[in-house]
Scaffold this motif. Structure first.
Motif, short mmCIF file in Angstrom:
data_model
loop_
_atom_site.label_atom_id
_atom_site.label_comp_id
_atom_site.label_asym_id
_atom_site.label_seq_id
_atom_site.Cartn_x
_atom_site.Cartn_y
_atom_site.Cartn_z
N LEU A 36 -15.49 -43.84 -30.35
CA LEU A 36 -17.05 -43.14 -29.84
C LEU A 36 -17.03 -42.66 -28.76
O LEU A 36 -17.78 -41.28 -28.55
CB LEU A 36 -17.32 -45.14 -29.42
N ALA A 37 -16.04 -41.89 -28.34
CA ALA A 37 -15.56 -41.03 -26.74
C ALA A 37 -15.80 -39.54 -28.23
O ALA A 37 -16.42 -38.48 -27.85
CB ALA A 37 -14.65 -41.09 -25.78
N PHE A 38 -14.85 -39.41 -28.67
CA PHE A 38 -15.05 -38.42 -30.05
C PHE A 38 -16.37 -38.13 -30.05
O PHE A 38 -16.89 -37.31 -30.53
CB PHE A 38 -14.23 -38.46 -31.06
N LEU A 39 -17.09 -39.19 -30.69
CA LEU A 39 -18.63 -39.34 -31.01
C LEU A 39 -19.12 -38.20 -30.52
O LEU A 39 -20.10 -37.82 -31.17
CB LEU A 39 -18.48 -40.71 -31.96
N LEU A 40 -18.80 -38.89 -29.58
CA LEU A 40 -20.90 -38.49 -28.40
C LEU A 40 -19.90 -36.67 -28.07
O LEU A 40 -21.40 -36.51 -28.19
CB LEU A 40 -20.22 -38.85 -26.88
N ILE A 94 -9.75 -50.92 -28.34
CA ILE A 94 -9.03 -49.62 -27.69
C ILE A 94 -9.57 -48.32 -28.95
O ILE A 94 -10.23 -47.06 -28.34
CB ILE A 94 -7.91 -48.85 -27.12
N VAL A 95 -9.37 -48.27 -29.82
CA VAL A 95 -8.94 -47.78 -30.81
C VAL A 95 -10.52 -47.03 -30.76
O VAL A 95 -11.00 -45.68 -30.59
CB VAL A 95 -8.86 -47.64 -32.34
N ALA A 96 -11.61 -48.38 -31.31
CA ALA A 96 -12.72 -47.62 -31.26
C ALA A 96 -13.64 -46.84 -29.97
O ALA A 96 -14.59 -46.47 -30.36
CB ALA A 96 -13.73 -49.13 -31.34
N ILE A 97 -13.25 -47.67 -28.69
CA ILE A 97 -13.81 -46.46 -27.44
C ILE A 97 -13.33 -44.81 -27.49
O ILE A 97 -14.44 -43.90 -26.81
CB ILE A 97 -13.55 -47.31 -26.54
N VAL A 98 -12.09 -44.77 -28.16
CA VAL A 98 -11.76 -43.16 -28.06
C VAL A 98 -12.33 -42.32 -28.96
O VAL A 98 -13.21 -41.52 -29.16
CB VAL A 98 -9.86 -43.75 -28.68
#
Length: 142
Positions: A81-85, A75-79
């Motif tokens: 990655l969303a900020f990175l995108l 879940i932390v990784a998805i968040v």
């Protein structure tokens, strides 16, 4: 700023006039017996006690597992990655990058992403080398 003689550190003045029995002063300390209800007369029997907390048994706190930790990491990784995108999509200006005599142009965010990945890889290599060193020492001691 001067304080009156009977002021306590919180700034509330203490009165030297004794209160009449049965009158309550808001915020005043209650001098009744420990465990007695607030406002009870001194020497009165303490009121009923609240029920004691039950000890945590099998149905108490749930123990965390490796899988639950993995789900939290996902879940932390998805968040992240969303900020990175979002960061990449907002920083598409072209930048010229020079490295070891080579040069090229690429989006600024992509260049920064490559720099961050290179830094993380360097930290991982140093950390991995230290872990291998500590394992080797532990084997020697056995």
């Amino acid at each position: 700023m001067s304080h009156a003689r009977n002021d306590d550190p919180t700034g509330a003045a203490k009165s030297e006039i004794p209160e009449a029995p049965g009158t309550e002063v808001p915020g005043a300390l209650d001098h009744a017996a420990p465990g007695a209800a607030p406002g009870a007369a001194p020497g009165a029997e303490p009121g009923p006690r609240p029920p004691a907390a039950k000890p945590a048994g099998r149905r108490g706190k749930v123990k965390s597992t490796r899988i639950s930790g993995t789900w939290i990491a996902v879940i932390v990784a998805i968040v992240v990655l969303a900020f990175l995108l979002v960061f990449i999509l907002q920083n598409l200006d072209t930048a010229t990058v020079h490295f070891l005599g080579a040069s090229g142009s690429m989006p600024l965010a992509v260049a920064m992403l490559f720099a961050a990945i290179a830094g993380a890889a360097l930290v991982a290599l140093i950390g991995g080398a230290r872990i291998l060193q500590l394992r080797k020492q532990a084997r020697r001691r056995r």
